[in-house]
Design a protein around this motif. Structure first.
Motif, short mmCIF file in Angstrom:
data_model
loop_
_atom_site.label_atom_id
_atom_site.label_comp_id
_atom_site.label_asym_id
_atom_site.label_seq_id
_atom_site.Cartn_x
_atom_site.Cartn_y
_atom_site.Cartn_z
N PHE A 49 0.83 -1.20 0.00
CA PHE A 49 0.00 0.00 0.00
C PHE A 49 0.87 1.25 0.00
O PHE A 49 1.80 1.35 0.80
CB PHE A 49 -0.85 0.07 1.28
CG PHE A 49 -1.94 -0.94 1.37
CD1 PHE A 49 -3.15 -0.72 0.73
CD2 PHE A 49 -1.77 -2.10 2.11
CE1 PHE A 49 -4.18 -1.65 0.84
CE2 PHE A 49 -2.78 -3.03 2.21
CZ PHE A 49 -3.99 -2.81 1.57
N LEU A 50 0.53 2.21 -0.86
CA LEU A 50 1.07 3.55 -0.67
C LEU A 50 0.42 4.11 0.57
O LEU A 50 -0.80 4.00 0.74
CB LEU A 50 0.71 4.44 -1.86
CG LEU A 50 1.63 4.37 -3.07
CD1 LEU A 50 1.17 5.37 -4.11
CD2 LEU A 50 3.07 4.63 -2.68
N SER A 51 1.20 4.70 1.45
CA SER A 51 0.65 5.12 2.74
C SER A 51 1.20 6.47 3.16
O SER A 51 2.33 6.83 2.83
CB SER A 51 1.03 4.12 3.83
OG SER A 51 0.93 2.80 3.38
N PRO A 78 -6.18 0.26 5.82
CA PRO A 78 -6.25 0.20 4.35
C PRO A 78 -7.35 1.13 3.84
O PRO A 78 -8.33 1.37 4.54
CB PRO A 78 -6.60 -1.26 4.08
CG PRO A 78 -6.33 -2.00 5.34
CD PRO A 78 -6.52 -1.01 6.44
N PRO A 79 -7.20 1.64 2.62
CA PRO A 79 -8.24 2.49 2.04
C PRO A 79 -9.46 1.64 1.71
O PRO A 79 -9.33 0.44 1.46
CB PRO A 79 -7.58 3.05 0.78
CG PRO A 79 -6.55 2.03 0.41
CD PRO A 79 -6.09 1.41 1.69
N SER A 80 -10.65 2.28 1.72
CA SER A 80 -11.84 1.48 1.42
C SER A 80 -11.88 1.11 -0.05
O SER A 80 -12.29 0.02 -0.42
CB SER A 80 -13.10 2.24 1.83
OG SER A 80 -12.98 3.60 1.48
N GLY A 81 -11.41 2.02 -0.91
CA GLY A 81 -11.33 1.67 -2.32
C GLY A 81 -9.91 1.84 -2.81
O GLY A 81 -8.99 1.25 -2.25
#
Ligand code: GDP
Ligand code: ZN
Length: 361
Positions: A49-51, A78-81
């Motif tokens: 993930f890019l974070s 985590p992002p939802s989408g």
């Protein structure tokens, strides 16, 4: 990818489960495997993930040292989408490597976290310098990681075994090995110092052969190797990010810019480890506050005269002591400024939290 391959283990699992039990957020553990300025890539067991650090993490960080960096284990949301994950918190670090920021007397700059081993690379060419190795050892011991001295470009030196002995004499128990990335010799010894699941980094000036060595270790030309430039400090920014590589044998290696010349940073402990022989001699001085200059009964000067200690080594010890004293003064005045700032903020009843802008890498 299983995060065990990245060094995940029972201590981290325990820390993470504590965090989960105190939170209702959908936290996922992962490791920062790539850092490009403020943008972090975190590898979880699912995917990368890019974070970005959450606002809470940024605001609660008491100093730049508490911000996430390459090698950190983190809990993220985590992002939802699509989009970036939110980096919620750091898991406890085993070690942290910092360097004094060029031109700044204030904060140290984070280089990497959770290193088990730091390889201090010096070339057996014009770059070779015992004093530099001593200095790097001090920084390494301060980080909490175990230093390993690497003498690179062994093919350029006729009598490597004599040099090995010389360096071993000042390495205070740190392993010393010689290798040639060009000829591929000595690489097994290096791999042996970085077992599967352990994290290492190559530190050393530009031009000592770090990229060539990483390429060798990765068994492929991943990093662009370029000719040495006469001016080490400029140019040669072929990559702008740091990355954690999984080597074919399972060892983990962090590499990228910013892993080069190091300013001295940290507490006295590293110094005393790097110079434990001098300190042991000093214990025999007649006066406990002996400056080892003119005092009678000075065991350190006696050792220099008897040939048991080189005067260069004593000099570099004294130089490091002076630098450390200087840095201690600087950081205490930085701490005072920070205190004043906090007091100012507290008196701004209900006001916005003003945060000193921090420059992060
Ligand atoms: P870095 O700046 O530390 O990453 O150094 P590089 O890997 O870019 O190497 C700098 C120069 O040293 C290059 O010209 C390499 O070809 C050369 N070099 C690297 N390793 C060796 C070696 O083991 N032996 C010799 N003779 N040259 C080397
Ligand atoms: Zn003395």
């Amino acid at each position: 990818m299983s995060i065990e391959l990245l060094g995940w283990g029972p201590d981290l699992a325990h820390a993470f489960s504590l965090l989960l039990s105190q939170s209702s957020l959908p936290l996922v553990p992962g490791r920062v495997v790539r850092q490009e300025r403020g943008l972090l890539t975190v590898q979880t067991s699912e995917r990368a993930f890019l974070s970005r650090p959450s606002g809470r993490l940024l605001h609660q960080a008491p100093s730049a040292e508490a911000l996430p960096t390459i090698g950190d284990w983190v809990a993220l949301i985590p992002p939802s989408g699509e989009g970036e994950a939110l980096l919620h918190s750091l898991l406890p670090r085993r070690s942290v490597l910092m360097r004094r920021e060029a031109g700044s007397e204030r904060e140290g700059q984070l280089i990497a976290a959770n290193l088990d081993v730091v390889f201090l690379v010096t070339g057996l060419d014009g770059n070779f310098n015992l004093r530099r190795i001593e200095r790097a050892l001090t920084i390494a011991w301060n980080s909490g990681a175990t230093p390993v001295v690497v003498l690179s470009k062994a093919d350029l030196h006729a009598d490597v075994s004599a040099l090995l002995l010389e360096v071993e004499a000042l390495a205070q128990g740190a392993p010393v090995l010689a290798l040639s990335a060009l000829e591929g010799t000595g690489l097994e010894e290096l791999r042996a110092q970085l077992p599967a699941g352990k994290t290492g980094a190559l530190l050393g000036s530009s031009g000592v052969g770090k990229s060539t060595l990483v390429n060798r270790l990765l068994d492929e030309a991943r990093l662009a190797t370029q000719p040495v430039r006469p001016d080490d400090n400029r140019g040669r920014h072929t990559t702008t990010h740091r990355e954690l590589f999984v080597l074919p044998h399972g060892g983990l290696l962090i590499d990228g810019p910013g892993m080069r010349e190091l300013g001295l940073w940290g507490e006295e402990e590293g110094l005393s480890q790097a110079f434990s022989d001098v300190l042991a001699m000093a214990a025999d001085c007649r006066f406990s506050d002996c400056s080892h200059r003119r005092e009678p009964g000075c065991a350190v000067r006696a050792a220099v005269e008897a040939g048991g200690l080189s005067s260069e080594r004593l000099e570099s010890f004294e130089k490091l002591l002076r630098e450390q004293a200087y840095q201690a003064r600087q950081s205490s005045s930085a701490a005072q400024r920070e205190q004043k700032r906090l007091e100012r903020n507290l008196t701004l009843a209900g006001g916005q939290h003003s945060r000193a802008k921090r420059r992060r890498d």
